[in-house]
Design an enzyme around this catalytic site. Structure first.
Site, PDB file in Angstrom:
ATOM      1  N   CYS A  31      -7.781   2.163  -1.014  1.00 27.79           N
ATOM      2  CA  CYS A  31      -7.477   1.522   0.268  1.00 27.79           C
ATOM      3  C   CYS A  31      -7.705   0.028   0.130  1.00 27.79           C
ATOM      4  CB  CYS A  31      -8.373   2.093   1.371  1.00 27.79           C
ATOM      5  SG  CYS A  31      -8.163   1.253   2.965  1.00 27.79           S
ATOM      6  N   ASP A  69     -21.019  -7.663  25.497  1.00 26.79           N
ATOM      7  CA  ASP A  69     -20.171  -7.167  24.397  1.00 26.79           C
ATOM      8  C   ASP A  69     -19.987  -5.669  24.613  1.00 26.79           C
ATOM      9  OD1 ASP A  69     -18.783  -6.730  22.093  1.00 26.79           O
ATOM     10  OD2 ASP A  69     -20.426  -7.192  20.717  1.00 26.79           O
ATOM     11  N   CYS A  95     -13.300  -6.381  22.237  1.00 24.21           N
ATOM     12  CA  CYS A  95     -12.400  -5.881  21.190  1.00 24.21           C
ATOM     13  C   CYS A  95     -11.077  -5.402  21.788  1.00 24.21           C
ATOM     14  CB  CYS A  95     -13.065  -4.755  20.405  1.00 24.21           C
ATOM     15  SG  CYS A  95     -13.532  -3.332  21.407  1.00 24.21           S
ATOM     16  N   CYS A 152       0.843  -1.192   0.000  1.00 22.88           N
ATOM     17  CA  CYS A 152       0.000   0.000   0.000  1.00 22.88           C
ATOM     18  C   CYS A 152       0.882   1.247   0.000  1.00 22.88           C
ATOM     19  CB  CYS A 152      -0.916   0.009   1.218  1.00 22.88           C
ATOM     20  SG  CYS A 152      -1.908   1.517   1.367  1.00 22.88           S
ATOM     21  N   GLN A 182     -20.579  -4.886  12.967  1.00 31.37           N
ATOM     22  CA  GLN A 182     -19.203  -5.309  12.765  1.00 31.37           C
ATOM     23  C   GLN A 182     -18.789  -5.102  11.309  1.00 31.37           C
ATOM     24  OE1 GLN A 182     -17.032  -5.980  14.915  1.00 31.37           O
ATOM     25  NE2 GLN A 182     -17.915  -6.977  16.705  1.00 31.37           N
ATOM     26  N   GLU A 214     -29.733  -1.993  26.397  1.00 25.93           N
ATOM     27  CA  GLU A 214     -28.899  -0.996  25.734  1.00 25.93           C
ATOM     28  C   GLU A 214     -29.286   0.387  26.247  1.00 25.93           C
ATOM     29  OE1 GLU A 214     -26.503   1.249  23.831  1.00 25.93           O
ATOM     30  OE2 GLU A 214     -26.297  -0.894  23.420  1.00 25.93           O
ATOM     31  N   CYS A 235      -0.549   6.732   6.458  1.00 25.31           N
ATOM     32  CA  CYS A 235      -1.957   6.588   6.827  1.00 25.31           C
ATOM     33  C   CYS A 235      -2.035   5.798   8.130  1.00 25.31           C
ATOM     34  CB  CYS A 235      -2.699   5.852   5.716  1.00 25.31           C
ATOM     35  SG  CYS A 235      -4.264   5.138   6.211  1.00 25.31           S
ATOM     36  N   CYS A 252      -3.710   1.118   8.973  1.00 27.00           N
ATOM     37  CA  CYS A 252      -3.141  -0.223   9.137  1.00 27.00           C
ATOM     38  C   CYS A 252      -1.869  -0.165   9.984  1.00 27.00           C
ATOM     39  CB  CYS A 252      -2.815  -0.839   7.777  1.00 27.00           C
ATOM     40  SG  CYS A 252      -4.267  -1.251   6.783  1.00 27.00           S
TER      41      CYS A 252
END
Length: 458
Positions: free
Chosen positions: A160, A388, A415, A73, A287, A340, A79, A82
């Site tokens: 990208c 979660d 995560c 890339c 997701q 929630e 950037c 990543c």
């Protein structure tokens, strides 16, 4: 000897930080080095000294790591999207699995955890959502890309690799429209201009595409050529079904405003996940890697089946968002309740339950800390809790609630391995033990990784 700024050292990279920087030691002090790979022998210049570590910059690659590859890339590493384009995907997968195991062992107190790790099926074009910040280029014309790491400087990224090509085509179409019709990009330094960012979402199964232009309050006055905008976007994608305008007038880092207006087409797109049809607006959490998310949800159901026959389980889903996990559970379990705190998400969840004809599911709008009171109000006693939470993990009262209620099993989806491990340690103090751990790479070439832990009350 004490490290000083501009010192030069030769060192070997022996590990990675949580955000993908290489780690080596100079004069006994840990040095974090962006762009380094485990196994590299480097000449490093110290650029910043902190109390217990230093930041280094690669001056010379003396001996490359066996894992090192040429980046594919042109925007990497400028950037900030990543972290691992300079190493093989096998090495990245090894690092992420080790990151989960290390956090659970060091922070969570889990001895030698066995990780059932699932690398991504695809490492390119896997994302179903993009948010491209927009800024004035050197010639004043609008450009799109991504923020440079630790800054708000936009690095142009015309293509990208982790997004499907149609996303770049649509973002380029918006910028062409802006430049042709004199609509300026927002300039953070002067707080002037109009368009802040371009949000794009695509249904992996439906193929439906949404574009939402996020702008300051001047946008409503300046966007005089809506029909022309639609023509630019339609030329970029035949799958376009929704064009929206988001107002973000205040000075903040928020990329999507609260007020959203439909310029053309539908206010939301649809997609199918775990057998359920879902409506997705710009504010809906979803997701970004559909293929891996299907595998992750299948693992949640597999862990639930280890607790008891699915059709006997009453399941509570904390931090349920628009209800995708809750609905996946409701389709197979006796009943499910999702909780929630965001009212709009609860309304979306209820609508998703209705369009899937699921009558054994209920959604409550409340903070997770109020779970006990809300469940008592409806007479619901869960056999299993799925959590979660956001990256910061669970607050202490929620851990206390889970342990005090004595719920037999908890499935924790995370995560962030570090906050997951912290909460696992808290739950262990309340009598829970780790039964199984799975890792899923939903974010190839970045430093993020998803983890599922099954805990049992002993």
């Amino acid at each position: 000897m004490t490290l000083k700024k501009n010192d030069l050292f030769e060192l070997t990279v022996t590990g990675y930080t949580h955000d993908g920087q290489g780690v080596g030691r100079a004069d006994g002090i840990a040095v974090f080095i962006p762009g380094a790979a485990v196994g590299d022998v480097l000449e490093v210049r110290i650029v910043k000294c902190l109390s217990n570590r230093a930041i280094g910059r690669i001056e010379r690659l003396i001996q490359p790591s066996p894992d090192r590859i040429e980046s594919d890339c042109p925007a990497f590493p400028a950037c900030g999207g990543c972290n691992y384009r300079h190493i093989t995907y096998e090495a990245e997968s090894r690092q992420k699995c080790e990151q989960i195991a290390s956090a659970l062992e060091r922070i969570g107190g889990v001895a030698s955890p066995a990780i059932d790790y699932h690398p991504a099926l695809e490492t390119d074009a896997y994302r179903n959502k993009a948010i491209f910040p927009v800024a004035p280029g050197k010639d004043g014309k609008a450009i799109f890309g991504f923020y440079r790491a630790n800054s708000h400087a936009v690095v142009p990224c015309p293509v990208c690799r982790i997004h499907p090509p149609v996303f770049s085509a649509l973002a380029a179409a918006v910028c062409s429209y802006m430049n042709d019709y004199g609509i300026p990009a927002y300039d953070e330094s002067s707080q002037s201009g109009v368009v802040r960012s371009i949000f794009i979402r695509r249904g992996a199964v439906s193929g439906e595409v949404m574009v939402c232009i996020n702008a300051n309050s001047a946008m409503k006055r300046r966007l005089k050529y809506v029909d022309e905008l639609i023509l630019y976007l339609k030329a970029a994608s035949s799958e376009l079904v929704s064009v929206l305008l988001s107002h973000q007038p205040d000075v903040s880092n928020r990329l999507i405003g609260e007020k959203i207006f439909t310029l053309w087409g539908k206010p939301a797109i649809t997609d199918t996940l775990a057998g359920n049809l879902l409506s997705l607006s710009p504010h809906t959490f979803y997701q970004v890697n559909h293929a891996q998310c299907e595998r992750l949800y299948a693992q949640i159901l597999a862990y639930a089946a280890q607790c008891a026959p699915l059709d006997t389980l009453n399941v509570l889903d904390l931090f349920c968002g628009a209800g995708s996990i809750t609905l996946a559970l409701a389709r197979r379990c006796r009943s499910a309740v999702g909780l929630e705190v965001v009212p709009d998400a609860v309304r979306d969840a209820e609508a998703n339950a209705a369009q899937n004809n699921l009558s054994n599911v209920r959604f409550l709008c409340a903070d997770a800390q109020d779970t006990a009171e809300r469940l008592a109000g409806i007479g619901f006693v869960p056999d299993l809790v799925v959590v979660d939470p956001p990256r910061k993990g669970l607050v202490e009262p929620v851990c206390q609630y889970l342990t005090q209620l004595g719920i037999p099993h908890v499935i924790y989806v995370s995560c962030d391995p570090a906050t997951l491990a912290r909460d696992v340690a808290r739950l262990h103090e309340g009598g829970y033990t780790v039964e199984a751990v799975s890792g899923f790479d939903l974010f190839p070439r970045t430093a993020n990784v998803e983890t599922i832990v099954l805990l049992r009350k002993v």
